[in-house]
Write a protein that holds these residues in place. Structure first.
Motif, mmCIF file in Angstrom:
data_model
loop_
_atom_site.group_PDB
_atom_site.id
_atom_site.type_symbol
_atom_site.label_atom_id
_atom_site.label_comp_id
_atom_site.label_asym_id
_atom_site.label_seq_id
_atom_site.Cartn_x
_atom_site.Cartn_y
_atom_site.Cartn_z
ATOM 1 N N VAL A 1 -46.468 -1.626 -7.101
ATOM 2 C CA VAL A 1 -47.715 -1.421 -6.351
ATOM 3 C C VAL A 1 -47.535 -1.620 -4.848
ATOM 4 C CG1 VAL A 1 -49.261 -1.951 -8.282
ATOM 5 C CG2 VAL A 1 -48.422 -3.809 -6.854
ATOM 6 N N TRP B 1 -49.293 -2.714 -0.887
ATOM 7 C CA TRP B 1 -49.888 -3.959 -0.380
ATOM 8 C C TRP B 1 -51.386 -3.837 -0.133
ATOM 9 C CZ3 TRP B 1 -52.118 -2.346 4.029
ATOM 10 C CH2 TRP B 1 -51.547 -1.235 4.666
ATOM 11 N N ASN B 2 -51.950 -2.629 -0.108
ATOM 12 C CA ASN B 2 -53.308 -2.522 0.454
ATOM 13 C C ASN B 2 -54.412 -3.018 -0.476
ATOM 14 O OD1 ASN B 2 -52.908 -0.193 -1.126
ATOM 15 N ND2 ASN B 2 -54.393 0.967 0.065
ATOM 16 N N LYS C 1 -43.954 -5.494 -10.078
ATOM 17 C CA LYS C 1 -43.404 -5.800 -8.758
ATOM 18 C C LYS C 1 -44.445 -5.525 -7.672
ATOM 19 C CE LYS C 1 -41.157 -3.411 -5.691
ATOM 20 N NZ LYS C 1 -41.713 -4.006 -4.481
ATOM 21 N N GLY D 1 -48.272 4.087 -4.336
ATOM 22 C CA GLY D 1 -47.681 3.920 -3.011
ATOM 23 C C GLY D 1 -47.659 5.255 -2.291
ATOM 24 N N GLY E 1 -50.380 9.063 -1.767
ATOM 25 C CA GLY E 1 -51.216 9.027 -0.569
ATOM 26 C C GLY E 1 -52.301 10.093 -0.504
ATOM 27 N N CYS F 1 -56.210 4.166 0.220
ATOM 28 C CA CYS F 1 -55.644 5.492 -0.082
ATOM 29 C C CYS F 1 -56.727 6.564 0.004
ATOM 30 C CB CYS F 1 -54.988 5.499 -1.458
ATOM 31 S SG CYS F 1 -56.071 4.896 -2.751
ATOM 32 N N GLN G 1 -47.603 -0.501 10.911
ATOM 33 C CA GLN G 1 -48.761 0.329 10.529
ATOM 34 C C GLN G 1 -49.647 0.597 11.742
ATOM 35 O OE1 GLN G 1 -49.594 1.904 7.729
ATOM 36 N NE2 GLN G 1 -47.765 1.219 6.684
ATOM 37 N N PHE H 1 -53.727 6.054 7.700
ATOM 38 C CA PHE H 1 -53.772 4.704 7.148
ATOM 39 C C PHE H 1 -54.131 3.684 8.226
ATOM 40 C CE2 PHE H 1 -52.304 2.047 3.438
ATOM 41 C CZ PHE H 1 -53.011 2.766 2.506
ATOM 42 N N SER I 1 -50.992 14.135 -4.061
ATOM 43 C CA SER I 1 -51.577 12.789 -4.138
ATOM 44 C C SER I 1 -51.313 12.089 -5.463
ATOM 45 C CB SER I 1 -53.080 12.845 -3.856
ATOM 46 O OG SER I 1 -53.307 13.195 -2.519
HETATM 47 P P1 NAD Z 1 -44.680 2.361 -0.213
HETATM 48 O O1 NAD Z 1 -44.474 3.655 -0.875
HETATM 49 O O2 NAD Z 1 -43.892 2.031 0.989
HETATM 50 O O3 NAD Z 1 -44.397 1.158 -1.250
HETATM 51 C C1 NAD Z 1 -45.053 1.089 -2.488
HETATM 52 C C2 NAD Z 1 -44.230 0.227 -3.429
HETATM 53 O O4 NAD Z 1 -43.009 0.892 -3.736
HETATM 54 C C3 NAD Z 1 -43.846 -1.133 -2.867
HETATM 55 O O5 NAD Z 1 -43.915 -2.103 -3.892
HETATM 56 C C4 NAD Z 1 -42.396 -0.916 -2.438
HETATM 57 O O6 NAD Z 1 -41.616 -2.105 -2.416
HETATM 58 C C5 NAD Z 1 -41.918 0.002 -3.530
HETATM 59 N N1 NAD Z 1 -40.729 0.791 -3.193
HETATM 60 C C6 NAD Z 1 -40.189 1.059 -1.979
HETATM 61 N N2 NAD Z 1 -39.103 1.868 -2.118
HETATM 62 C C7 NAD Z 1 -38.964 2.119 -3.434
HETATM 63 C C8 NAD Z 1 -38.068 2.892 -4.212
HETATM 64 N N3 NAD Z 1 -37.064 3.579 -3.649
HETATM 65 N N4 NAD Z 1 -38.236 2.938 -5.551
HETATM 66 C C9 NAD Z 1 -39.254 2.284 -6.150
HETATM 67 N N5 NAD Z 1 -40.147 1.508 -5.464
HETATM 68 C C10 NAD Z 1 -40.002 1.427 -4.125
HETATM 69 O O7 NAD Z 1 -46.242 2.259 0.103
HETATM 70 P P2 NAD Z 1 -47.029 1.114 0.894
HETATM 71 O O8 NAD Z 1 -46.778 1.233 2.346
HETATM 72 O O9 NAD Z 1 -46.801 -0.207 0.236
HETATM 73 O O10 NAD Z 1 -48.545 1.522 0.570
HETATM 74 C C11 NAD Z 1 -49.255 2.485 1.285
HETATM 75 C C12 NAD Z 1 -49.253 3.818 0.574
HETATM 76 O O11 NAD Z 1 -49.787 3.666 -0.746
HETATM 77 C C13 NAD Z 1 -50.131 4.832 1.250
HETATM 78 O O12 NAD Z 1 -49.471 6.073 1.295
HETATM 79 C C14 NAD Z 1 -51.350 4.922 0.343
HETATM 80 O O13 NAD Z 1 -52.053 6.136 0.407
HETATM 81 C C15 NAD Z 1 -50.746 4.700 -0.990
HETATM 82 N N6 NAD Z 1 -51.751 4.268 -1.952
HETATM 83 C C16 NAD Z 1 -52.134 5.130 -2.938
HETATM 84 C C17 NAD Z 1 -53.130 4.748 -3.824
HETATM 85 C C18 NAD Z 1 -53.574 5.647 -4.954
HETATM 86 O O14 NAD Z 1 -54.186 5.155 -5.896
HETATM 87 N N7 NAD Z 1 -53.289 6.942 -4.938
HETATM 88 C C19 NAD Z 1 -53.727 3.498 -3.706
HETATM 89 C C20 NAD Z 1 -53.310 2.657 -2.672
HETATM 90 C C21 NAD Z 1 -52.301 3.046 -1.806
#
Ligand code: NAD
Length: 488
Positions: free
Chosen positions: A147, A149-150, A173, A223, A247, A282, A329, A382, A452
């Motif tokens: 997941v 952080w938001n 995680k 993410g 996203g 998101c 950010q 964001f 998305s």
């Molecule tokens: P991120 O993609 O950087 O990280 C998300 C998670 O993936 C973290 O736990 C990170 O440690 C992990 N991660 C990083 N590299 C990885 C890899 N190679 N393999 C597997 N896991 C890995 O995103 P972020 O900056 O933490 O969060 C913001 C993003 O999340 C924004 O783009 C937002 O739109 C999106 N988001 C989407 C939703 C939804 O429901 N669609 C909800 C909330 C946030």
């Protein structure tokens, strides 16, 4: 202050053996504590513990799982202040929003405790009178939950609750930005059999190891698009199941039929949809398409309301908007605003740091005249930024709303039934909110069209994401069939 920084593996709290993660308070820029990540060996132990827990958990009748899931909801609510405080410390958002997140997380466990009791498949019509046919829904096995952080707890609970309700065990995680609020969850799972829920801290390498782990049958990821793409590829390479929530760049359409009062309300609703959690949702509204007739009034109301908001200490109950989560950010959002202004946009308000000596504060921004091809109109921001664009017709608004490769959410303000129905049919997004922005519902699926996402969370769709369908075909008589050999 004391923090719970240990991992939960096989029902035991253990110190991480991996790299240290410094947790920053974005309001003060101080390092709160350093959390030791899981090593890859510890991830293996967590997966082994989750696998060992499968037989008992998967075979437990849903009616017996339900009170255990409701117990998690009760324990979450009992820890509201602790968990909300930790989320505000890690993310910088107002305490009120963090408390809401704990309540929504608890409600999700209650929802799935009951929903999973009502069916594990369906009876289907057989093809011959002597037969009986059913579809049985079975758990995948071990689900890896990754997941961002938001909304660290809510997005985790949207995975853990349906995964457990369906009979899976989990290895979870959190983001490296928010390990504390997640590790503090350990005791809410005290009444589950050991190994049913495992919590491991770590950054991208542990996420990547989860996606590639042969002992993990399904990965539920939320993410960014870029990371989700990597997770999807890693899962496809070993034919593991994947549910990807990524996203967005949500549009917000304002129609001229809503009248003067409606314009004022839609401006407040738009500001909330753009600035909630400092715009780090998101489904934040990031592009406003407003009918020309009401455009000037809408922009004026939006700017006035934005100026009235209180930017400050997230622990102060009067604060509407706290700092952004990190310098990175904030820098990304500011760079998009500055590039748009350099290309001819006008910044009507915002952009400063609210006079704060420390912290990643960004006063919410309202812009007009933003070029359509600028990153601010096409890439996820964001951050608390609202570009407002005039449109001549509903058709133009819908065309612009659908013009990007994102399709997470969309908002429309209208009083006209025909407009509402046209929008709900034609806008390509996983959630369409009419006259009530960003309202989720445990019973309604959440997820994205296009880039998305793939798959859905919440609702019965969110339970099916964690179940494999098995077709069972039975004949009550043993007889040779006339369609077998020989054909001649
Ligand atoms: P991120 O993609 O950087 O990280 C998300 C998670 O993936 C973290 O736990 C990170 O440690 C992990 N991660 C990083 N590299 C990885 C890899 N190679 N393999 C597997 N896991 C890995 O995103 P972020 O900056 O933490 O969060 C913001 C993003 O999340 C924004 O783009 C937002 O739109 C999106 N988001 C989407 C939703 C939804 O429901 N669609 C909800 C909330 C946030």
């Amino acid at each position: 202050m004391e923090f719970q920084t240990k991992l939960l593996i096989g029902g035991k709290l253990v110190e991480g053996d991996g790299a240290g993660i410094e947790v920053e308070n974005p309001a003060t820029e101080e390092t709160v504590v350093t959390v030791a990540s899981a090593s890859v060996a510890q991830l293996d132990q967590a997966v082994a513990a989750a696998r060992a827990a499968i037989p008992d958990w998967a075979s437990m009748p849903a009616v017996d799982r339900a009170p255990l899931l409701r117990n998690i909801a009760d324990r979450l609510r009992a820890k509201t202040e602790e968990l909300a405080g930790l989320m505000t410390t890690e993310i910088g958002r107002p305490l009120l929003e963090s408390r809401d997140e704990v309540e929504w997380s608890a409600a999700c466990f209650e929802y799935y405790a009951e929903v999973a009791r009502s069916e594990i498949g369906r009876v289907i019509p057989p093809i011959e009178a002597s037969q009986f046919a059913v579809v049985v829904k079975e758990p995948h096995g071990v689900v890896g939950c990754i997941v961002p952080w938001n909304f660290p707890l809510l997005l985790l609970c949207w995975k853990i609750a349906p995964a457990l309700a369906a009979g899976n065990t989990v290895v979870c995680k959190p983001s490296e930005v928010t390990p504390l609020s997640t590790l503090a969850l350990a005791d809410v799972f005290d009444d589950l059999p050991d190994g049913t829920v495992n919590l491991v801290a770590g950054a991208g390498e542990i996420g990547s190891a989860i996606s590639a782990h042969p002992g993990i049958d399904c990965v539920a990821f939320t993410g960014s698009v870029a990371t989700g793409h990597k997770v999807g590829i890693a899962c496809a390479a070993r034919n593991a199941r994947a549910n990807l929530e990524m996203g967005g760049k949500d549009p917000f359409i304002v129609c001229s039929d809503i009248g003067d009062e409606g314009v004022q309300i839609a401006a407040k609703g738009g500001a909330w949809a753009a600035y909630l959690n400092a715009g780090q949702v998101c489904t934040s509204s990031e592009r406003f398409y407003v009918m020309e007739d009401v455009y000037d009034d809408y922009v004026a109301a939006f700017v006035d309301f934005t100026k009235s908001l209180v930017i400050g200490d997230p622990l102060d109950p009067k604060t509407d908007i706290g700092p952004m989560v990190s310098a990175v950010q904030r820098g990304k959002a500011v760079a998009q605003v500055e590039a748009a202004v350099a290309a001819g946009a006008e910044l009507l308000t915002g952009g400063g740091n609210a006079g704060r000596p420390k912290g990643h504060y960004l006063e919410p921004c309202v812009l007009t005249g933003v070029p359509e091809d600028s990153d601010l109109m096409t890439e996820e921001t964001f951050g608390p930024v609202a570009p407002i664009v005039p449109v001549k017709t509903l058709e133009e608004a819908i065309t612009k709303a659908n013009s990007l490769d994102f399709g997470l959410g969309a908002n429309i303000y209208t009083r006209d039934l025909n407009t509402a129905i046209t929008c709900l049919k034609q806008v390509r997004a996983g959630s369409v909110w009419i006259n009530d922005p960003l309202t989720d519902n445990d019973a309604g699926p959440f997820g994205g069209f296009k880039n998305s996402g793939i798959g859905r969370e919440l609702g019965t769709e969110g339970l099916d994401a964690f179940r494999e369908a098995k077709h069972v075909h039975m004949d009550s008589v043993i007889e040779a069939k006339d369609w077998w050999y020989p054909y001649g």
